[in-house]
Design a protein around this motif. Sequence first.
Motif, PDB file in Angstrom:
ATOM      1  N   GLU A  73      37.188  37.408  42.119  1.00 34.39           N
ATOM      2  CA  GLU A  73      38.083  36.831  41.106  1.00 34.39           C
ATOM      3  C   GLU A  73      39.465  36.866  41.721  1.00 34.39           C
ATOM      4  N   TYR A  74      40.148  35.740  41.798  1.00 34.12           N
ATOM      5  CA  TYR A  74      41.504  35.765  42.352  1.00 34.12           C
ATOM      6  C   TYR A  74      42.324  34.628  41.788  1.00 34.12           C
ATOM      7  N   SER A  75      43.648  34.740  41.973  1.00 33.33           N
ATOM      8  CA  SER A  75      44.514  33.632  41.583  1.00 33.33           C
ATOM      9  C   SER A  75      45.611  33.461  42.630  1.00 33.33           C
ATOM     10  N   ASN A  76      46.057  32.214  42.781  1.00 40.10           N
ATOM     11  CA  ASN A  76      47.176  31.891  43.665  1.00 40.10           C
ATOM     12  C   ASN A  76      48.451  31.978  42.831  1.00 40.10           C
ATOM     13  N   ARG A  77      49.313  32.950  43.137  1.00 40.97           N
ATOM     14  CA  ARG A  77      50.523  33.180  42.327  1.00 40.97           C
ATOM     15  C   ARG A  77      51.787  32.633  42.974  1.00 40.97           C
TER      16      ARG A  77
END
Lengths: 135, 151
Positions: A81-85
């Motif tokens: 699970e990841y996000s580009n911030r």
Amino acid sequence: MSLTPKVGMALPERQHLCEVVQQMLYNASLWNGHRIHFDVPYATEVEGYPGLVVAGPLIGDWLHQVVDEWLGDAGMITGIEYSNRVAAFVGETVTAGGTVTAYDPESGEIRLEVYVKNDREEVLAPGVVTARLER
Amino acid sequence: MTALLSQEILSCIGRQSAPKREIVTRRDIRKYAIATDNRQAKYLAGDVAPPLFHVHLFWDVVPLSELSPDGVSIDTLLPRFPLEKAMAGGLDITYHQPIKPGDWLTATRTLTDIYEKTGRSGPLIFYEVLMEVRNDAGELVVTEKTTRILR
């Protein structure tokens, strides 16, 4: 090679230079024609970025690689699970790393917190990886 | 209650794209591994695909005439939203089994949710797309849930 994960242990960090030829090959391999990745006047003058933007999924790939290299043939990644911030730009060097946050020796399941950060210590992409050691 | 999202937009929840079936080749795996700075021999040789290879395999291949002026392909799964500025989104991926050269894989994308929230800077629209990648035996290979935020 056998791997003995311990909660709190840090993975070896890996640096990636966001180099323009590599960026071109990456986006070409996807069929990604988004100008912000290769058209300098467009990226800077029209979109107002300080340079060419590194593709988000490439940062995501580096989150995987830091765990996958550590695992080698001892196990496999089962999820992320990841996000580009925060964006990265061509010319920057970014660093991928992670820490083991849980390990169940019975099932071989491992949980890790991972990151890619820039040289200003800003986390570009935080994530959580799950992996499983081969039994 | 919803302020931004019309019934027409909300009725798009559940919409599904036509399945896309693609073959995995050693050459494509090698290109992907090199382009991502990978340094593990099994991927560089194309013996097995690294995680996230499905992004490469199922990126939309559209004619140049169907790209917008900034070079982006239009996602026909999505309705036209009243907010258009994209913010950081998130991914939640499960890897069920490895991908190897010669595998035929089929991806189906479903628009699984649309909702709105009020953020500090005003209203936000969230949407979720689920991509399921299956092999020819019908078994799941990868599932990927993407959440995107518009402001």
